[in-house]
Design an enzyme around this catalytic site. Structure first.
Site, PDB file in Angstrom:
ATOM      1  N   ASP A 132      10.030 -36.386  26.497  1.00 46.73           N
ATOM      2  CA  ASP A 132       9.251 -37.420  25.535  1.00 46.73           C
ATOM      3  C   ASP A 132       8.916 -38.076  25.657  1.00 46.73           C
ATOM      4  OD1 ASP A 132       8.691 -38.692  23.543  1.00 46.73           O
ATOM      5  OD2 ASP A 132      10.060 -38.277  22.157  1.00 46.73           O
ATOM      6  N   HIS A 133       7.232 -38.246  26.367  1.00 49.24           N
ATOM      7  CA  HIS A 133       6.945 -39.229  26.881  1.00 49.24           C
ATOM      8  C   HIS A 133       7.639 -40.794  26.340  1.00 49.24           C
ATOM      9  CE1 HIS A 133       3.501 -38.949  24.688  1.00 49.24           C
ATOM     10  NE2 HIS A 133       2.796 -39.728  24.922  1.00 49.24           N
ATOM     11  N   HIS A 185       9.444 -38.376  18.564  1.00 47.39           N
ATOM     12  CA  HIS A 185       8.882 -39.599  19.502  1.00 47.39           C
ATOM     13  C   HIS A 185       9.395 -40.594  18.036  1.00 47.39           C
ATOM     14  CE1 HIS A 185       6.581 -37.433  21.833  1.00 47.39           C
ATOM     15  NE2 HIS A 185       5.045 -37.899  20.661  1.00 47.39           N
TER      16      HIS A 185
END
Ligand code: NAD
Length: 479
Positions: free
Chosen positions: A173-174, A236
């Protein structure tokens, strides 16, 4: 610090994500001297290409997506190209797999980045096993979306677990790779100042905003099946909420951190109909609206969602969390705002304003943190108060290099190579997030709720404002 030479295979090495993010990230780490000679990056995808063509393809992607980054000499692309090779391969067939296996260096860290559609994740895991590449030196990196509900996420976890141990699976999950997001942990757990106040006695409420100006673009088909809840909130925004709400872990190690995040997800309350606003963007004079974008005139998928939710535990009972995210909004901005309560008593009778300390963690643009504090308005005018931000924009506070600091993908890919899972989601976390998401979606589907249209360039439907107004609060203006 350079890392030992490693083998990295990018499945989907010709795709959009590889071109825009993964390859430029690897190139920047190469420029930073972090990759020892001998490291091998192998693109693997269905397109017919040889090594020479792939090197040219990557150079083109770097010119397009790495421009403006300092620290990389023009000649460096040539040196970087020597690390690259390519295998034509089908995740669902036998073509190319022997050739890939032959490229692996025994005894090295071996990372396989699954940058392909999620329907291929299980096939890739199975083929890696079949062709003898799934031993204990192997790590797999799995992109989002990780399932579309609890059942599909569980099935995916089970199929990966057939061939890989949890310690080998890196669900990316950047958002977790962003500098500010990690700084949030440093701020909370490295300072004495905030943690004593970090609870419902002192915090009035928390806002998390992830606003985009773009529409669904070319991802219409996928997006219309997902919507903002599945595409953004379940992953996110949930991860950001966890970092804000979690208890201090005993140490900064992967399982200690992830255990605490999991507890937060499990403490989330239900979200009732009145605490949820869904929207869909309209066309404006220049651009088509959501329905035209997804080519589905009957779509009731949301491109905007706002909600009030509660973390029902000792620390947070009584402090609501407000989340909002959407497309085609007026600004591109992601931030978390921790809004503290007002001082219990006003001794400054000349001042009738309301003053609150607000700690704002900006993820983009201008990554940084600022804290609104109340001071006396300068001048001879008596004891009137004014709120001013103590600003810590990283590029200013830490010097010009801070802006060039490794971006999220650089950091996360190197974490994979180093074997550090702290910033990756564990299987049970992802499942818990779906277990919370599923009933919310199921109840709006059962009611047949339609999203509320909103104008492009607005901040979503008016009802999203009312979500806070009715308790005397308001969304922070995004600056
Ligand atoms: P894409 O369609 O641009 O690329 C897909 C790649 O997979 C291509 O290289 C293609 O050759 C390869 N491929 C397709 N079928 C194959 C098969 N049977 N065998 C071997 N290779 C095959 O997709 P993308 O946008 O790069 O996305 C890849 C993954 O990353 C998806 O899971 C997507 O959801 C996720 N993701 C993408 C982005 C983004 O910005 N593009 C952002 C977040 C997550």
């Amino acid at each position: 610090i350079p890392v030992d030479p490693f083998d990295l295979v990018i499945f989907g090495g010709t795709g959009d994500l590889a071109r825009r993010k993964i390859l430029p990230a690897l190139f920047r780490r190469f420029c930073a001297g972090q990759m020892e000679e001998g490291t091998r990056i192998i693109g693997a995808a269905r397109s017919q290409m040889d090594d020479v063509e792939y090197r040219a393809f990557v150079a083109e992607a770097l010119l397009e997506f790495n421009s403006g980054h300092s620290g990389c000499e023009p000649g460096t692309i040539k040196r970087f190209q020597k690390t690259l090779s390519y295998v034509t391969l089908d995740a669902r067939g036998e073509e190319g797999w022997d050739a890939l296996a032959a490229k692996m260096h025994p005894g090295r860290v071996r990372a396989f980045y699954f940058s392909v559609g999620p329907s291929l994740f299980s096939d890739l895991a199975q083929r890696l096993h079949q062709y003898g590449m799934a031993d204990h030196d192997a790590r797999i990196v799995v992109e989002k979306p990780f399932g579309r509900d609890l059942a599909t996420a569980q099935a995916l976890n089970r199929s990966l677990a057939e061939h890989f141990d949890e310690s080998q699976i890196y669900r990316i999950d950047h958002y977790l790779g962003k500098e500010t997001v990690q700084n949030l942990m440093a701020l909370r757990f490295g300072n004495m100042l905030f943690e004593p106040l970090w609870n419902s006695r002192y915090v009035d409420h928390i806002q998390i905003t992830v606003a985009e100006t773009v529409g669904v673009g070319g991802r219409g088909e996928y997006y219309d099946r997902a919507g903002a809840m599945r595409d953004m909130v379940q992953n996110h925004l949930m991860q950001l909420l966890c970092l804000i709400a979690m208890e201090p872990p005993a140490k900064f190690d992967p399982d200690a951190v992830r255990d605490e995040k999991l507890k937060v997800i499990r403490a989330l309350g239900e979200v009732g109909r009145d605490d949820l606003v869904r929207g869909q963007y309209l066309a404006d004079h220049e651009k088509p609206g959501y329905l035209e974008h997804v080519e589905n005139p009957d779509s009731i998928t949301e491109s905007f969602i706002a909600m009030k939710l509660n973390v029902i535990n000792w620390r947070w009972a009584g402090t609501p969390f407000y989340l909002r995210t959407g497309k085609r909004l007026s600004d591109r901005a992601s931030e978390i705002a921790v809004v503290f309560k007002e001082a219990p008593h006003n001794i400054f009778t000349e001042d009738t304003g309301r003053h609150r300390n607000i700690l704002t963690i900006r993820l983009q643009p201008n990554e940084g943190i600022d804290l609104d504090v109340t001071i006396k308005e300068p001048g001879p005018g008596g004891m009137r108060l004014v709120d001013v931000p103590l600003d810590m924009t990283f590029s200013e506070a830490l010097g010009p290099d801070a802006d060039d600091a490794a971006d999220a993908y650089e950091r996360l890919i190197m974490d994979v190579v180093r074997g550090n899972q702290t910033l990756f989601m564990r299987g049970d976390e992802v499942e818990a997030a779906w277990a919370w998401t599923d009933p919310i979606i199921a109840s709006w589907e059962a009611r047949g709720d339609k999203p509320i249209p909103y104008a492009t360039g607005s901040f979503g439907p008016e009802d999203a404002l009312a979500l806070l107004h009715r308790s005397g609060r308001k969304w922070r203006e995004i600056r």
